[in-house]
Scaffold this motif. Structure first.
Motif, PDB file in Angstrom:
ATOM      1  N   ALA A  96       0.668  -1.200  -0.005  1.00  0.00           N
ATOM      2  CA  ALA A  96      -0.022  -0.012  -0.063  1.00  0.00           C
ATOM      3  C   ALA A  96       0.831   1.130  -0.227  1.00  0.00           C
ATOM      4  O   ALA A  96       0.540   2.388  -0.605  1.00  0.00           O
ATOM      5  CB  ALA A  96      -0.881   0.024   1.154  1.00  0.00           C
ATOM      6  N   VAL A  97       2.117   0.974   0.720  1.00  0.00           N
ATOM      7  CA  VAL A  97       2.864   2.336   0.755  1.00  0.00           C
ATOM      8  C   VAL A  97       3.562   2.493  -0.757  1.00  0.00           C
ATOM      9  O   VAL A  97       3.663   3.669  -1.253  1.00  0.00           O
ATOM     10  CB  VAL A  97       3.950   2.111   1.671  1.00  0.00           C
ATOM     11  N   SER A  98       3.916   1.430  -1.243  1.00  0.00           N
ATOM     12  CA  SER A  98       4.796   1.357  -2.480  1.00  0.00           C
ATOM     13  C   SER A  98       3.465   2.158  -3.497  1.00  0.00           C
ATOM     14  O   SER A  98       3.943   2.858  -4.303  1.00  0.00           O
ATOM     15  CB  SER A  98       5.033   0.135  -2.871  1.00  0.00           C
ATOM     16  N   GLU A  99       2.442   1.719  -3.516  1.00  0.00           N
ATOM     17  CA  GLU A  99       1.315   2.038  -4.367  1.00  0.00           C
ATOM     18  C   GLU A  99       0.713   3.572  -4.095  1.00  0.00           C
ATOM     19  O   GLU A  99      -0.019   4.107  -5.004  1.00  0.00           O
ATOM     20  CB  GLU A  99       0.263   0.980  -4.441  1.00  0.00           C
ATOM     21  N   GLY A 100       1.191   4.075  -2.991  1.00  0.00           N
ATOM     22  CA  GLY A 100       0.457   5.236  -2.660  1.00  0.00           C
ATOM     23  C   GLY A 100      -0.513   5.289  -2.028  1.00  0.00           C
ATOM     24  O   GLY A 100      -1.343   6.444  -1.566  1.00  0.00           O
ATOM     25  N   LYS A 101      -1.121   4.300  -1.452  1.00  0.00           N
ATOM     26  CA  LYS A 101      -2.429   4.082  -0.642  1.00  0.00           C
ATOM     27  C   LYS A 101      -2.305   4.517   0.749  1.00  0.00           C
ATOM     28  O   LYS A 101      -3.348   4.762   1.528  1.00  0.00           O
ATOM     29  CB  LYS A 101      -3.159   2.854  -1.059  1.00  0.00           C
ATOM     30  N   LEU A 102      -1.072   4.483   1.268  1.00  0.00           N
ATOM     31  CA  LEU A 102      -0.617   4.444   2.742  1.00  0.00           C
ATOM     32  C   LEU A 102       0.572   5.471   2.702  1.00  0.00           C
ATOM     33  O   LEU A 102       1.574   5.024   1.686  1.00  0.00           O
ATOM     34  CB  LEU A 102      -0.629   3.338   3.242  1.00  0.00           C
ATOM     35  N   ASP A 109       7.587  -4.963   5.134  1.00  0.00           N
ATOM     36  CA  ASP A 109       8.109  -6.323   4.620  1.00  0.00           C
ATOM     37  C   ASP A 109       9.671  -5.979   4.351  1.00  0.00           C
ATOM     38  O   ASP A 109       9.882  -5.341   3.132  1.00  0.00           O
ATOM     39  CB  ASP A 109       7.275  -6.457   3.334  1.00  0.00           C
ATOM     40  N   LEU A 110      10.625  -6.565   4.786  1.00  0.00           N
ATOM     41  CA  LEU A 110      12.092  -6.596   4.659  1.00  0.00           C
ATOM     42  C   LEU A 110      12.444  -7.233   3.168  1.00  0.00           C
ATOM     43  O   LEU A 110      13.335  -7.009   2.673  1.00  0.00           O
ATOM     44  CB  LEU A 110      12.777  -7.383   5.573  1.00  0.00           C
ATOM     45  N   ASP A 111      11.405  -8.015   2.527  1.00  0.00           N
ATOM     46  CA  ASP A 111      11.968  -8.326   1.364  1.00  0.00           C
ATOM     47  C   ASP A 111      12.110  -7.327   0.263  1.00  0.00           C
ATOM     48  O   ASP A 111      12.577  -7.382  -1.024  1.00  0.00           O
ATOM     49  CB  ASP A 111      10.663  -9.307   0.740  1.00  0.00           C
ATOM     50  N   VAL A 112      11.354  -6.113   0.578  1.00  0.00           N
ATOM     51  CA  VAL A 112      11.758  -4.905  -0.268  1.00  0.00           C
ATOM     52  C   VAL A 112      13.111  -4.429  -0.345  1.00  0.00           C
ATOM     53  O   VAL A 112      13.511  -4.038  -1.430  1.00  0.00           O
ATOM     54  CB  VAL A 112      10.731  -3.743   0.182  1.00  0.00           C
ATOM     55  N   VAL A 113      13.912  -4.626   0.699  1.00  0.00           N
ATOM     56  CA  VAL A 113      15.282  -4.498   0.945  1.00  0.00           C
ATOM     57  C   VAL A 113      15.874  -5.770   1.260  1.00  0.00           C
ATOM     58  O   VAL A 113      16.325  -5.768   2.520  1.00  0.00           O
ATOM     59  CB  VAL A 113      15.649  -3.315   1.693  1.00  0.00           C
ATOM     60  N   MET A 152       9.440   3.660  -2.773  1.00  0.00           N
ATOM     61  CA  MET A 152       9.431   4.024  -0.980  1.00  0.00           C
ATOM     62  C   MET A 152      10.903   4.590  -0.683  1.00  0.00           C
ATOM     63  O   MET A 152      11.855   4.224  -1.402  1.00  0.00           O
ATOM     64  CB  MET A 152       9.118   2.729  -0.586  1.00  0.00           C
ATOM     65  N   MET A 153      10.916   5.034   0.428  1.00  0.00           N
ATOM     66  CA  MET A 153      11.969   5.522   1.159  1.00  0.00           C
ATOM     67  C   MET A 153      12.308   4.799   2.492  1.00  0.00           C
ATOM     68  O   MET A 153      11.174   4.790   3.087  1.00  0.00           O
ATOM     69  CB  MET A 153      12.287   7.137   1.133  1.00  0.00           C
ATOM     70  N   VAL A 154      13.479   4.649   2.901  1.00  0.00           N
ATOM     71  CA  VAL A 154      13.521   4.019   4.418  1.00  0.00           C
ATOM     72  C   VAL A 154      13.817   5.566   5.183  1.00  0.00           C
ATOM     73  O   VAL A 154      14.938   6.026   5.077  1.00  0.00           O
ATOM     74  CB  VAL A 154      14.688   3.099   4.639  1.00  0.00           C
ATOM     75  N   LEU A 155      12.816   5.984   6.233  1.00  0.00           N
ATOM     76  CA  LEU A 155      13.080   7.071   6.793  1.00  0.00           C
ATOM     77  C   LEU A 155      13.799   7.008   7.873  1.00  0.00           C
ATOM     78  O   LEU A 155      14.494   8.085   8.547  1.00  0.00           O
ATOM     79  CB  LEU A 155      11.634   7.408   7.049  1.00  0.00           C
ATOM     80  N   ALA A 156      13.871   5.886   8.771  1.00  0.00           N
ATOM     81  CA  ALA A 156      14.693   5.685   9.848  1.00  0.00           C
ATOM     82  C   ALA A 156      14.919   4.123  10.148  1.00  0.00           C
ATOM     83  O   ALA A 156      13.965   3.247   9.700  1.00  0.00           O
ATOM     84  CB  ALA A 156      14.024   6.197  11.196  1.00  0.00           C
ATOM     85  N   VAL A 157      15.882   3.932  10.906  1.00  0.00           N
ATOM     86  CA  VAL A 157      16.284   2.555  11.132  1.00  0.00           C
ATOM     87  C   VAL A 157      16.605   2.516  12.609  1.00  0.00           C
ATOM     88  O   VAL A 157      17.249   3.243  13.250  1.00  0.00           O
ATOM     89  CB  VAL A 157      17.426   1.978  10.544  1.00  0.00           C
ATOM     90  N   PHE A 255       9.093   2.651   6.365  1.00  0.00           N
ATOM     91  CA  PHE A 255       8.966   2.999   4.877  1.00  0.00           C
ATOM     92  C   PHE A 255       8.128   4.105   4.801  1.00  0.00           C
ATOM     93  O   PHE A 255       7.043   4.381   5.659  1.00  0.00           O
ATOM     94  CB  PHE A 255       8.419   1.778   4.202  1.00  0.00           C
ATOM     95  N   VAL A 256       8.182   5.040   3.863  1.00  0.00           N
ATOM     96  CA  VAL A 256       7.429   6.021   3.401  1.00  0.00           C
ATOM     97  C   VAL A 256       7.061   5.962   1.833  1.00  0.00           C
ATOM     98  O   VAL A 256       8.042   5.611   1.210  1.00  0.00           O
ATOM     99  CB  VAL A 256       7.758   7.553   4.016  1.00  0.00           C
ATOM    100  N   ASN A 257       6.028   6.578   1.447  1.00  0.00           N
ATOM    101  CA  ASN A 257       5.903   6.570  -0.166  1.00  0.00           C
ATOM    102  C   ASN A 257       6.874   7.699  -0.667  1.00  0.00           C
ATOM    103  O   ASN A 257       6.565   8.810  -0.165  1.00  0.00           O
ATOM    104  CB  ASN A 257       4.446   6.828  -0.441  1.00  0.00           C
TER     105      ASN A 257
END
Length: 351
Positions: A96-102, A109-113, A152-157, A255-257
């Motif tokens: 949903a974040v990737s698609e801009g719905k959230l 999901d860590l599979d994204v990175v 997406m971007m990773v905002l914080a870790v 993650f943020v869109n």
């Protein structure tokens, strides 16, 4: 318009209600004590989803993030938090974040990175100090930039509520042989699955939102999670034994869109970034301060807690190294990358 006398009686009745019903007073004050800076309609609203409970460290540190963002932006950025997976599981929310719905998800999901899962290799770190050195390192920052290819971007870790521990309802786990024959719930992580299988257990992937029920009906005999999660999700109600093994940690990502992020003025981006990093430090602070209390509470509720000695924990290390080697053989990590990770915390590997 009523008379002054009638207004007085209305005021007195309202005051009496607040006195007699403290919860009403608390709600009223919460609604009516907004500062002029925050009592404005936000220019942007950031909806943040996550899968953990409202008692979890993750949720409480997100509340801290919400407060900081809204105050620092003078109410121009609003933050709404959706816990308990009420808007979907972690994979669904990440999509949903990737698609801009959230706008954002915490955990995700860590599979994204996929390279982020390297930090989840068993027994990479021996202390939370080392775990956090890894999370905050430039090596990890560069590694997570691959999320941009998914919009997406990773905002914080940070670290996800500290080290993972193992619980079950069959026997105390003190040595690797005690794992044989146990069915242990695992997240969708090859490192976790491979480690559990290597020590003789059978790993079973069950969504976190279904974990309590799976344990309650005996679909799985055990699970692994940080103490904060074991406590806040009341895992101790459906488990008899908890072993403090400190065998694994996972990076906690926010993650943020990317499109939404790019729509923000730079000033707002800076505020959110700073507050997100402060949130992860607050998360770590809460985890460290509360771990002993979690152990006491888990034990007080009938789940026996066993803390492994340094020597007992070391007996599991050969199985962890097998998982490191299999990750290299599978192309999930190069030996060079593994050595870079270990170098950050002053370690090395000998096969």
């Amino acid at each position: 318009m009523g008379s002054t006398k009638s207004k007085f009686f209305i005021f007195m009745a309202f005051s009496a209600m607040l006195t007699l019903f403290p919860s009403c007073k608390k709600s009223y004050l919460k609604l009516h004590t907004l500062s002029p800076k925050t009592a404005v309609k936000p220019d942007f609203v950031m909806h943040v989803g996550h899968a953990q409970t409202e008692e979890s460290v993750r949720h409480r540190s997100l509340l801290y993030f919400k407060e900081q963002v809204e105050v620092q932006s003078e109410g121009k950025i609003g933050v709404e938090i959706f816990p308990n997976g009420i808007i979907g599981g972690e994979s669904e929310m990440t999509v949903a974040v990737s698609e801009g719905k959230l706008e954002a998800v915490r955990g995700g999901d860590l599979d994204v990175v996929p390279k982020a899962r390297l930090l989840g290799l068993p027994m990479i770190a021996d202390s939370l100090i080392d775990a956090r050195k890894l999370c905050y390192s430039n090596f990890v920052k560069d590694m997570l930039s691959s999320a941009e290819s998914k919009n997406m971007m990773v905002l914080a870790v940070g670290d996800d509520s500290g080290f993972h521990q193992i619980t079950n309802s069959v026997r105390p786990i003190i040595k690797p042989e005690d794992m044989k024959g146990l069915t242990i719930r695992s997240p969708q992580s090859s490192a976790t699955v491979n480690f559990l299988n290597a020590v003789g257990a059978q790993a079973s992937v069950v969504p976190f939102t279904e974990l309590y029920a799976a344990l309650a009906i005996g679909l799985v005999s055990g699970q692994e999670n940080p103490l904060a999660i074991i406590d806040s999700s009341k895992i101790y109600e459906v488990q008899k034994y908890c072993t403090i093994i400190n065998y694994q940690f996972f990076p906690e990502l926010m993650f943020v869109n990317k499109d939404w992020w790019n729509s923000l003025p730079e000033e707002y981006q800076n505020i959110i970034t700073i507050c997100a990093r402060k949130m992860m430090f607050e998360n770590a602070k809460m985890t460290d301060a509360e771990n002993e209390a979690y152990i006491e509470h888990i034990q007080a509720n009938g789940c026996k807690v066993v803390t492994l000695t340094k020597e007992q924990r070391a007996a599991f290390f050969p199985y962890a190294k097998r998982v490191w080697k299999s990750a290299i053989d599978a192309g999930e990590i190069s030996e060079k990358e593994l050595k870079q990770i270990l170098k950050i915390i002053g370690k090395n590997v000998n096969w």
